[in-house]
Write a protein that holds these residues in place. Structure first.
Motif, PDB file in Angstrom:
ATOM      1  N   ILE A 232      -2.814  11.530  -4.342  1.00 13.22           N
ATOM      2  CA  ILE A 232      -3.281  10.149  -2.924  1.00 13.22           C
ATOM      3  C   ILE A 232      -3.829  10.550  -1.776  1.00 13.22           C
ATOM      4  O   ILE A 232      -2.810  11.287  -1.623  1.00 13.22           O
ATOM      5  CB  ILE A 232      -2.319   9.196  -4.362  1.00 13.22           C
ATOM      6  CG1 ILE A 232      -1.503   9.445  -5.793  1.00 13.22           C
ATOM      7  CG2 ILE A 232      -2.261   7.938  -3.530  1.00 13.22           C
ATOM      8  CD1 ILE A 232      -1.073   9.035  -5.891  1.00 13.22           C
TER       9      ILE A 232
ATOM     10  N   TRP B 183      -2.070   3.500   6.901  1.00 13.68           N
ATOM     11  CA  TRP B 183      -3.107   2.587   5.609  1.00 13.68           C
ATOM     12  C   TRP B 183      -3.025   1.393   5.764  1.00 13.68           C
ATOM     13  O   TRP B 183      -1.569   0.927   4.641  1.00 13.68           O
ATOM     14  CB  TRP B 183      -2.429   3.231   3.986  1.00 13.68           C
ATOM     15  CG  TRP B 183      -3.245   3.970   2.879  1.00 13.68           C
ATOM     16  CD1 TRP B 183      -3.536   3.122   1.924  1.00 13.68           C
ATOM     17  CD2 TRP B 183      -4.746   4.628   2.678  1.00 13.68           C
ATOM     18  NE1 TRP B 183      -4.821   2.963   1.411  1.00 13.68           N
ATOM     19  CE2 TRP B 183      -5.269   4.636   1.963  1.00 13.68           C
ATOM     20  CE3 TRP B 183      -4.940   6.273   3.771  1.00 13.68           C
ATOM     21  CZ2 TRP B 183      -6.137   5.067   1.621  1.00 13.68           C
ATOM     22  CZ3 TRP B 183      -6.297   6.759   2.959  1.00 13.68           C
ATOM     23  CH2 TRP B 183      -7.012   5.813   2.130  1.00 13.68           C
TER      24      TRP B 183
ATOM     25  N   GLY C 106      -3.214   8.979   1.745  1.00 20.74           N
ATOM     26  CA  GLY C 106      -2.387   8.560   2.551  1.00 20.74           C
ATOM     27  C   GLY C 106      -3.038   8.855   3.798  1.00 20.74           C
ATOM     28  O   GLY C 106      -2.942   9.735   4.287  1.00 20.74           O
TER      29      GLY C 106
ATOM     30  N   HIS D  26       0.837   4.735  -1.433  1.00 21.02           N
ATOM     31  CA  HIS D  26       0.067   6.013  -0.194  1.00 21.02           C
ATOM     32  C   HIS D  26       1.146   6.199   0.772  1.00 21.02           C
ATOM     33  O   HIS D  26       0.967   5.294   1.702  1.00 21.02           O
ATOM     34  CB  HIS D  26      -1.289   5.074  -0.122  1.00 21.02           C
ATOM     35  CG  HIS D  26      -2.287   4.594  -0.608  1.00 21.02           C
ATOM     36  ND1 HIS D  26      -3.767   5.321  -1.071  1.00 21.02           N
ATOM     37  CD2 HIS D  26      -2.809   3.360  -0.983  1.00 21.02           C
ATOM     38  CE1 HIS D  26      -4.038   5.297  -1.375  1.00 21.02           C
ATOM     39  NE2 HIS D  26      -3.461   3.629  -2.145  1.00 21.02           N
TER      40      HIS D  26
ATOM     41  N   ASN E 287      -1.774  12.223   3.057  1.00 26.06           N
ATOM     42  CA  ASN E 287      -2.818  13.077   1.377  1.00 26.06           C
ATOM     43  C   ASN E 287      -1.314  13.522   0.518  1.00 26.06           C
ATOM     44  O   ASN E 287      -1.117  14.675   1.031  1.00 26.06           O
ATOM     45  CB  ASN E 287      -3.999  13.550   1.484  1.00 26.06           C
ATOM     46  CG  ASN E 287      -5.232  13.219   2.454  1.00 26.06           C
ATOM     47  OD1 ASN E 287      -4.971  11.606   2.479  1.00 26.06           O
ATOM     48  ND2 ASN E 287      -6.277  14.093   2.785  1.00 26.06           N
TER      49      ASN E 287
ATOM     50  N   CYS F 128       0.499  -1.528   0.298  1.00 28.61           N
ATOM     51  CA  CYS F 128      -0.283   0.286  -0.287  1.00 28.61           C
ATOM     52  C   CYS F 128       1.637   1.528   0.051  1.00 28.61           C
ATOM     53  O   CYS F 128       0.409   2.332  -0.513  1.00 28.61           O
ATOM     54  CB  CYS F 128      -1.115   0.117   1.426  1.00 28.61           C
ATOM     55  SG  CYS F 128      -2.087  -1.308   0.996  1.00 28.61           S
ATOM     56  N   ASN F 129       1.646   1.128   0.756  1.00 27.37           N
ATOM     57  CA  ASN F 129       2.936   2.155   0.569  1.00 27.37           C
ATOM     58  C   ASN F 129       3.639   2.743  -0.040  1.00 27.37           C
ATOM     59  O   ASN F 129       4.160   3.655  -0.077  1.00 27.37           O
ATOM     60  CB  ASN F 129       3.123   2.444   1.959  1.00 27.37           C
ATOM     61  CG  ASN F 129       4.384   1.563   1.891  1.00 27.37           C
ATOM     62  OD1 ASN F 129       4.457   0.450   1.051  1.00 27.37           O
ATOM     63  ND2 ASN F 129       4.915   0.908   3.533  1.00 27.37           N
TER      64      ASN F 129
END
Length: 204
Positions: free
Chosen positions: A116, A122, A118, A106, A110, A102-103
């Motif tokens: 995107i 997340w 964040g 994210h 944000n 995910c990172n």
């Protein structure tokens, strides 16, 4: 290890998707939440408790919540919940697959230039906490069940929903995404009132 070229492709795809989602969400509006006190006229405590949870359900069934509590293994995005683009899966820990964490896209907050979202934590909600497509009553039964709410007592949900910063992202989702109804503090107050009235559930 993902190559720099793939990372760039992922970022561009996420940016494109986010821009599309933002355009689709640009005409949406947020809605408020009724206060716990506004349910004082319901004399029956159990019915009052169920009514309070129904009000909280406006938050729980909002796309800002259901997109990360999906019925399947892939998150959704946007105010018209569509499958995440680029395609991703939850992986073993809810933080994505080994090759697409995910990172990767994210970050800790944000990223408005790229639209995107964040947060440092997340990730997708665990499978047992998925409630996309369920009724308010079904979500209620699920959310008060320690086996399906992360091992929490209902009292723990007051702070989890009312103060957890990842949950709080739902009210500060960034450009192009409608926030969850009301405020996080108002949602927390509803949870507290629900717990204090016996944590009753609406009919499934």
């Amino acid at each position: 290890m993902m190559t720099a070229r793939v990372r760039i492709m992922v970022a561009v795809a996420a940016l494109t998707s986010s821009l599309c989602a933002g355009y689709a969400a640009s005409d949406t509006t947020s809605h408020g939440l009724a206060s716990p006190e506004s349910f004082a006229g319901i004399a029956d405590t159990e019915k009052r408790s169920a009514a309070i949870f129904t009000e909280l359900g406006k938050v729980l069934t909002h796309p800002r919540c259901t997109n990360c509590h999906p019925a399947g293994d892939s998150p959704r995005q946007g105010d018209n919940p569509h499958l995440h683009q680029p395609p991703v899966t939850r992986g073993a820990d809810g933080h994505g697959s080994p090759s697409m964490r995910c990172n990767t896209c994210h970050q800790k907050a944000n990223f408005e230039p790229g639209r995107i979202p964040g947060h440092p934590e997340w990730h997708l909600a665990p499978r047992e906490m998925a409630w996309e497509g369920k009724t308010i009553g079904e979500i209620c039964e699920q959310i008060r069940d320690p086996a399906r709410n992360g091992g929490r007592k209902v009292e723990d949900l007051i702070d989890h929903i009312g103060k957890d910063t990842l949950v709080g992202w739902a009210w500060k989702p960034g450009f192009g995404r409608s926030p969850a109804p009301g405020t996080q503090a108002q949602a927390g107050a509803l949870v507290e009132a629900w717990v204090k009235t016996g944590a009753a559930c609406p009919a499934p």
